[in-house]
Design a protein around this motif. Structure first.
Motif, mmCIF file in Angstrom:
data_model
loop_
_atom_site.group_PDB
_atom_site.id
_atom_site.type_symbol
_atom_site.label_atom_id
_atom_site.label_comp_id
_atom_site.label_asym_id
_atom_site.label_seq_id
_atom_site.Cartn_x
_atom_site.Cartn_y
_atom_site.Cartn_z
ATOM 1 N N ALA A 1 0.830 -1.208 0.000
ATOM 2 C CA ALA A 1 0.000 0.000 0.000
ATOM 3 C C ALA A 1 0.865 1.259 0.000
ATOM 4 C CB ALA A 1 -0.928 -0.013 1.221
ATOM 5 N N LEU A 2 1.953 1.229 0.754
ATOM 6 C CA LEU A 2 2.860 2.374 0.813
ATOM 7 C C LEU A 2 3.516 2.627 -0.538
ATOM 8 C CD1 LEU A 2 4.388 4.501 2.495
ATOM 9 C CD2 LEU A 2 6.047 2.705 3.069
ATOM 10 N N GLU B 1 21.348 4.620 0.761
ATOM 11 C CA GLU B 1 21.950 5.729 1.513
ATOM 12 C C GLU B 1 21.060 6.231 2.639
ATOM 13 O OE1 GLU B 1 23.638 8.786 -1.132
ATOM 14 O OE2 GLU B 1 23.038 7.464 -2.773
ATOM 15 N N GLU B 2 19.799 5.810 2.642
ATOM 16 C CA GLU B 2 18.862 6.339 3.628
ATOM 17 C C GLU B 2 17.849 5.256 3.998
ATOM 18 O OE1 GLU B 2 15.439 9.830 3.794
ATOM 19 O OE2 GLU B 2 17.227 10.134 2.537
ATOM 20 N N LEU B 3 17.446 5.243 5.266
ATOM 21 C CA LEU B 3 16.458 4.294 5.787
ATOM 22 C C LEU B 3 15.258 5.062 6.327
ATOM 23 C CD1 LEU B 3 15.517 1.454 6.756
ATOM 24 C CD2 LEU B 3 16.836 1.866 8.847
ATOM 25 N N CYS B 4 14.064 4.705 5.844
ATOM 26 C CA CYS B 4 12.816 5.294 6.344
ATOM 27 C C CYS B 4 11.993 4.198 7.015
ATOM 28 C CB CYS B 4 12.011 5.923 5.201
ATOM 29 S SG CYS B 4 12.880 7.274 4.372
ATOM 30 N N LEU B 5 11.674 4.413 8.268
ATOM 31 C CA LEU B 5 10.976 3.410 9.068
ATOM 32 C C LEU B 5 9.482 3.708 9.066
ATOM 33 C CD1 LEU B 5 13.591 3.519 11.936
ATOM 34 C CD2 LEU B 5 13.313 1.641 10.308
ATOM 35 N N TRP B 6 8.701 2.827 8.425
ATOM 36 C CA TRP B 6 7.255 2.993 8.322
ATOM 37 C C TRP B 6 6.545 1.939 9.180
ATOM 38 C CZ3 TRP B 6 4.457 6.670 5.470
ATOM 39 C CH2 TRP B 6 5.238 7.528 4.689
ATOM 40 N N LEU B 7 7.075 1.683 10.362
ATOM 41 C CA LEU B 7 6.426 0.740 11.267
ATOM 42 C C LEU B 7 5.225 1.421 11.923
ATOM 43 C CD1 LEU B 7 8.005 -1.919 11.230
ATOM 44 C CD2 LEU B 7 9.587 -0.004 11.063
ATOM 45 N N SER C 1 -3.109 5.967 9.500
ATOM 46 C CA SER C 1 -3.957 5.187 8.598
ATOM 47 C C SER C 1 -3.234 5.020 7.267
ATOM 48 C CB SER C 1 -5.310 5.873 8.387
ATOM 49 O OG SER C 1 -5.178 6.996 7.542
ATOM 50 N N LEU C 2 -3.813 4.178 6.399
ATOM 51 C CA LEU C 2 -3.220 3.934 5.081
ATOM 52 C C LEU C 2 -3.884 4.763 3.986
ATOM 53 C CD1 LEU C 2 -2.733 0.046 5.224
ATOM 54 C CD2 LEU C 2 -1.084 1.856 5.759
ATOM 55 N N ALA C 3 -4.590 5.813 4.391
ATOM 56 C CA ALA C 3 -5.185 6.715 3.398
ATOM 57 C C ALA C 3 -4.085 7.388 2.584
ATOM 58 C CB ALA C 3 -6.049 7.768 4.095
ATOM 59 N N ALA D 1 2.814 12.149 5.496
ATOM 60 C CA ALA D 1 3.873 11.617 6.366
ATOM 61 C C ALA D 1 5.206 11.571 5.634
ATOM 62 C CB ALA D 1 3.480 10.228 6.859
ATOM 63 N N ALA D 2 5.169 11.235 4.330
ATOM 64 C CA ALA D 2 6.402 11.200 3.543
ATOM 65 C C ALA D 2 7.002 12.598 3.392
ATOM 66 C CB ALA D 2 6.121 10.592 2.170
ATOM 67 N N LYS D 3 6.160 13.612 3.239
ATOM 68 C CA LYS D 3 6.647 14.985 3.121
ATOM 69 C C LYS D 3 7.293 15.467 4.420
ATOM 70 C CE LYS D 3 5.352 16.153 -1.100
ATOM 71 N NZ LYS D 3 6.341 16.599 -2.130
ATOM 72 N N ASN D 4 6.813 14.914 5.550
ATOM 73 C CA ASN D 4 7.293 15.372 6.855
ATOM 74 C C ASN D 4 8.447 14.519 7.396
ATOM 75 O OD1 ASN D 4 7.002 17.276 8.958
ATOM 76 N ND2 ASN D 4 5.944 15.750 10.226
ATOM 77 N N LEU D 5 8.953 13.603 6.601
ATOM 78 C CA LEU D 5 10.013 12.696 7.065
ATOM 79 C C LEU D 5 11.261 13.415 7.585
ATOM 80 C CD1 LEU D 5 9.901 9.729 4.520
ATOM 81 C CD2 LEU D 5 9.702 9.579 7.000
ATOM 82 N N PRO D 6 11.748 14.482 6.948
ATOM 83 C CA PRO D 6 12.983 15.109 7.445
ATOM 84 C C PRO D 6 12.902 15.581 8.889
ATOM 85 C CG PRO D 6 12.476 15.899 5.232
ATOM 86 C CD PRO D 6 11.289 15.107 5.687
ATOM 87 N N ASN D 7 11.690 15.797 9.410
ATOM 88 C CA ASN D 7 11.536 16.326 10.771
ATOM 89 C C ASN D 7 11.321 15.241 11.819
ATOM 90 O OD1 ASN D 7 11.573 18.953 9.636
ATOM 91 N ND2 ASN D 7 9.390 18.794 9.166
#
Length: 356
Positions: free
Chosen positions: A65-66, A181-187, A222-224, A231-237
């Motif tokens: 879904a992501l 080069e980068e890890l994003c945790l979507w747990l 949610s998975l909307a 959430a992806a746009k706000n990852l750097p913070n």
């Protein structure tokens, strides 16, 4: 050595994929990952030269879904491609898209999305893991000698869960992280999800040693599509929360120590009582009585229900039924209680509703 490409191509044609994965199991995760990556290089022409980003979700369905949500968010995206990883139960989804990197800049990146299957590690007593006590005793002798109170001070260790070990989750994540080069945790955004996120960090620390520059934690509920993209746009913070993860570690250790100590104490006490009251033959069914912090509230509800059922007394209940006979036609009608709404209905409406 490395797996043979020709043999892999032949095994892929079989209906069952069991031989395919058993063949890969003869080789190291690094060698298998190298061949699998090489086999799909022709399909990754558009990903070459881009910044590699690994995203990890809590289960495969969330990873899919992501990937579908982020691949179509903004311009420059590509179709999601599902590829095989080291684990036969966890797919990897690849695509190119605009991504807010850890340094706050938006770039077109080559993104890999995969997942775990819940917790990667579980907590065990060190005596159970090593098989020997401090004095080199045999495991069975050491277990028999330990008293319930000893479990409150016995050393504990973390090791790979049985399911994660069977599905080769650790090897799968390390292979997926190779070259990124980068890890994003979507747990999941709860305490357990934070703990699993730190387990992923521990597994891939060789590739992502710098938390501040390489690792980000997604916050979503949610998975909307709109929420995932926000959430992806706000990852750097967003950074992982080590304090929350340590709180889960403390809770797991308390559950393990108290659960085993009280379970063994209850089993020892009740088994002896059962033998004295019922005899050894009939008391064999009392093998173990478990206790846990989560079981206690549930047990209260079960006991209350048992008391209510046990104290129930049967009593006679009467119900009034009556009928009326039309003397002109001889037809008998069964009378029913009429609601206020039915009493106000006109005769034609009552007849249409089947009420005479």
């Amino acid at each position: 050595g490395n797996p043979s490409k020709h043999i892999l191509q032949q095994l892929q044609r079989h209906r069952s994929q069991r031989l395919y994965f058993e063949y890969l199991g003869f080789f190291s995760p690094e060698a298998a990952a190298a061949v699998l990556s090489e086999a799909t290089n022709k399909k990754r022409a558009e990903l070459r030269g881009l910044r590699q980003v690994l995203m990890v979700a809590e289960k495969p369905s969330i990873a899919e879904a992501l990937a579908n949500a982020l691949s179509s968010s903004g311009g420059g995206g590509s179709r999601v491609r599902k590829v095989r990883g080291v684990s036969r139960g966890i797919p990897v989804f690849e695509f190119a898209a605009r991504h807010m990197c850890a340094d706050g800049l938006e770039r077109k990146c080559a993104i890999r999305v995969t997942s775990t299957i819940g917790h990667i590690f579980g907590l065990k007593f060190e005596t159970d893991k090593d098989g020997k006590g401090d004095e080199g005793d045999e495991p069975q002798k050491k277990k028999r000698r330990m008293q319930p109170k000893d479990y409150f001070g016995a050393p504990v260790v973390k090791e790979v869960e049985a399911t994660s070990d069977k599905l080769r989750v650790v090897e799968h994540l390390r292979a997926a992280a190779a070259g990124c080069e980068e890890l994003c945790l979507w747990l999941d955004c709860d305490r357990e999800g934070e703990n699993i996120a730190h387990e992923v960090m521990a597994v891939t620390r060789g590739v992502f040693p710098d938390v501040e520059r390489q690792i980000r934690r997604a916050r979503f509920s949610s998975l909307a599509l709109a929420e995932l993209r926000a959430a992806a746009k706000n990852l750097p913070n967003q950074l992982p929360d080590a304090a929350v993860s340590r709180a889960v570690d403390a809770r797991q250790e308390l559950d393990l120590r108290a659960g085993i100590a009280f379970s063994r104490q209850l089993t020892y006490s009740c088994s002896k009582l059962a033998q004295s009251m019922m005899g050894k033959a009939e008391s064999r069914e009392f093998r173990m009585i478990t206790w846990g912090p989560c079981q206690s509230p549930t047990l209260w509800f079960v006991c209350q229900r048992y008391k209510k059922v046990s104290s129930f007394e049967c009593r006679t209940v009467f119900r009034i039924t009556c009928s009326a006979k039309d003397e002109s036609t001889g037809k008998r009608y069964k009378l029913q209680w009429a609601t206020q709404e039915k009493m106000q209905m006109p005769p034609d409406a009552l007849k249409e509703a089947g009420i005479e």
